[in-house]
Design a protein around this motif. Structure first.
Motif, PDB file in Angstrom:
ATOM      1  N   VAL A  88      63.487  67.961  -0.996  1.00 54.66           N
ATOM      2  CA  VAL A  88      64.325  68.028  -2.200  1.00 54.66           C
ATOM      3  C   VAL A  88      64.820  69.450  -2.407  1.00 54.66           C
ATOM      4  O   VAL A  88      65.998  69.678  -2.701  1.00 54.66           O
ATOM      5  CB  VAL A  88      63.538  67.538  -3.439  1.00 54.66           C
ATOM      6  N   VAL A  89      63.941  70.430  -2.222  1.00 53.97           N
ATOM      7  CA  VAL A  89      64.329  71.835  -2.389  1.00 53.97           C
ATOM      8  C   VAL A  89      65.389  72.218  -1.364  1.00 53.97           C
ATOM      9  O   VAL A  89      66.338  72.941  -1.688  1.00 53.97           O
ATOM     10  CB  VAL A  89      63.092  72.758  -2.305  1.00 53.97           C
ATOM     11  N   ARG A  90      65.274  71.705  -0.144  1.00 56.53           N
ATOM     12  CA  ARG A  90      66.283  72.000   0.877  1.00 56.53           C
ATOM     13  C   ARG A  90      67.651  71.443   0.475  1.00 56.53           C
ATOM     14  O   ARG A  90      68.671  72.084   0.684  1.00 56.53           O
ATOM     15  CB  ARG A  90      65.841  71.441   2.231  1.00 56.53           C
TER      16      ARG A  90
ATOM     17  N   SER B 146      72.293  71.139 -11.930  1.00 51.64           N
ATOM     18  CA  SER B 146      71.312  70.408 -12.726  1.00 51.64           C
ATOM     19  C   SER B 146      70.257  71.386 -13.250  1.00 51.64           C
ATOM     20  O   SER B 146      70.232  72.567 -12.883  1.00 51.64           O
ATOM     21  CB  SER B 146      70.645  69.339 -11.870  1.00 51.64           C
ATOM     22  N   ALA B 147      69.364  70.870 -14.048  1.00 50.22           N
ATOM     23  CA  ALA B 147      68.250  71.684 -14.550  1.00 50.22           C
ATOM     24  C   ALA B 147      67.385  72.164 -13.391  1.00 50.22           C
ATOM     25  O   ALA B 147      66.870  73.290 -13.422  1.00 50.22           O
ATOM     26  CB  ALA B 147      67.427  70.872 -15.536  1.00 50.22           C
ATOM     27  N   GLN B 148      67.254  71.335 -12.346  1.00 48.11           N
ATOM     28  CA  GLN B 148      66.448  71.735 -11.189  1.00 48.11           C
ATOM     29  C   GLN B 148      67.119  72.860 -10.401  1.00 48.11           C
ATOM     30  O   GLN B 148      66.436  73.746  -9.885  1.00 48.11           O
ATOM     31  CB  GLN B 148      66.178  70.530 -10.277  1.00 48.11           C
TER      32      GLN B 148
ATOM     33  N   GLU C 241      57.593  78.361  -0.168  1.00 49.47           N
ATOM     34  CA  GLU C 241      57.031  78.937  -1.392  1.00 49.47           C
ATOM     35  C   GLU C 241      57.852  78.532  -2.618  1.00 49.47           C
ATOM     36  O   GLU C 241      57.298  78.269  -3.685  1.00 49.47           O
ATOM     37  CB  GLU C 241      56.980  80.459  -1.269  1.00 49.47           C
ATOM     38  N   VAL C 242      59.158  78.464  -2.460  1.00 52.09           N
ATOM     39  CA  VAL C 242      60.021  78.013  -3.555  1.00 52.09           C
ATOM     40  C   VAL C 242      59.653  76.583  -3.938  1.00 52.09           C
ATOM     41  O   VAL C 242      59.519  76.252  -5.125  1.00 52.09           O
ATOM     42  CB  VAL C 242      61.515  78.115  -3.167  1.00 52.09           C
ATOM     43  N   ALA C 243      59.455  75.734  -2.944  1.00 53.00           N
ATOM     44  CA  ALA C 243      59.072  74.343  -3.203  1.00 53.00           C
ATOM     45  C   ALA C 243      57.744  74.279  -3.941  1.00 53.00           C
ATOM     46  O   ALA C 243      57.586  73.506  -4.895  1.00 53.00           O
ATOM     47  CB  ALA C 243      58.998  73.566  -1.897  1.00 53.00           C
ATOM     48  N   SER C 244      56.804  75.104  -3.543  1.00 50.46           N
ATOM     49  CA  SER C 244      55.506  75.137  -4.195  1.00 50.46           C
ATOM     50  C   SER C 244      55.639  75.600  -5.643  1.00 50.46           C
ATOM     51  O   SER C 244      55.036  75.018  -6.543  1.00 50.46           O
ATOM     52  CB  SER C 244      54.569  76.071  -3.428  1.00 50.46           C
ATOM     53  N   ASP C 245      56.409  76.635  -5.876  1.00 46.73           N
ATOM     54  CA  ASP C 245      56.605  77.155  -7.234  1.00 46.73           C
ATOM     55  C   ASP C 245      57.268  76.126  -8.145  1.00 46.73           C
ATOM     56  O   ASP C 245      56.970  76.063  -9.333  1.00 46.73           O
ATOM     57  CB  ASP C 245      57.437  78.439  -7.211  1.00 46.73           C
ATOM     58  N   LEU C 246      58.181  75.344  -7.587  1.00 42.68           N
ATOM     59  CA  LEU C 246      58.887  74.330  -8.377  1.00 42.68           C
ATOM     60  C   LEU C 246      58.091  73.044  -8.527  1.00 42.68           C
ATOM     61  O   LEU C 246      58.393  72.216  -9.386  1.00 42.68           O
ATOM     62  CB  LEU C 246      60.238  74.004  -7.737  1.00 42.68           C
ATOM     63  N   GLY C 247      57.110  72.845  -7.656  1.00 44.33           N
ATOM     64  CA  GLY C 247      56.345  71.605  -7.673  1.00 44.33           C
ATOM     65  C   GLY C 247      57.157  70.421  -7.177  1.00 44.33           C
ATOM     66  O   GLY C 247      56.959  69.288  -7.604  1.00 44.33           O
ATOM     67  N   LEU C 248      58.091  70.698  -6.263  1.00 44.00           N
ATOM     68  CA  LEU C 248      58.951  69.662  -5.695  1.00 44.00           C
ATOM     69  C   LEU C 248      58.724  69.568  -4.189  1.00 44.00           C
ATOM     70  O   LEU C 248      58.341  70.562  -3.555  1.00 44.00           O
ATOM     71  CB  LEU C 248      60.428  69.992  -5.938  1.00 44.00           C
TER      72      LEU C 248
END
Length: 124
Positions: free
Chosen positions: A83-85, A53-55, A72-79
């Protein structure tokens, strides 16, 4: 205003619920996706059967050239981290990322050492 733009914020863009981003899944396919684990790209191309997906692509771009903790990845994505996991679990299945476990607690400095450093900095 048309209903098409009812859920669009000029700054945030379209609003998509987290469960929609994760396709209704709440748990990652892999248990190794810990909050403090570090995410690294493998450099492998995406397989033809991979439905990214785009995400997923945004996540790959955020990690590109960097080793980053999941938080940090979750923070950068704003998710949300959950969900990031889930997204990282998908990327792990396609061998597009590697997740390294967090460092051992024995390798981290002790609280007393950190307090000494803080006190030393304050004395300057």
């Amino acid at each position: 205003m048309s209903r098409e733009h009812e859920w669009v914020d000029e700054e945030a863009g379209p609003v998509v619920r987290p469960y929609a981003v994760a396709r209704g899944r709440t748990r990652p396919a892999s248990a190794e996706v810990d909050l403090l684990a570090t995410v690294v790209l493998t450099g492998m191309p995406a397989p033809a059967k991979a439905e990214l997906s785009a995400q997923h692509r945004r996540l790959l771009n955020v990690v590109s050239g960097h080793n980053k903790p999941v938080a940090e990845v979750a923070s950068d994505l704003g998710l949300p981290v959950g969900v990031v996991r889930v997204l990282l679990g998908d990327l792990l299945e396609h061998n597009l990322v590697t997740v390294r476990p967090p460092r051992d607690k024995a390798a981290t400095p002790s609280e007393s050492l950190l307090r000494e450093v803080i006190n030393g900095l304050r004395a300057l």
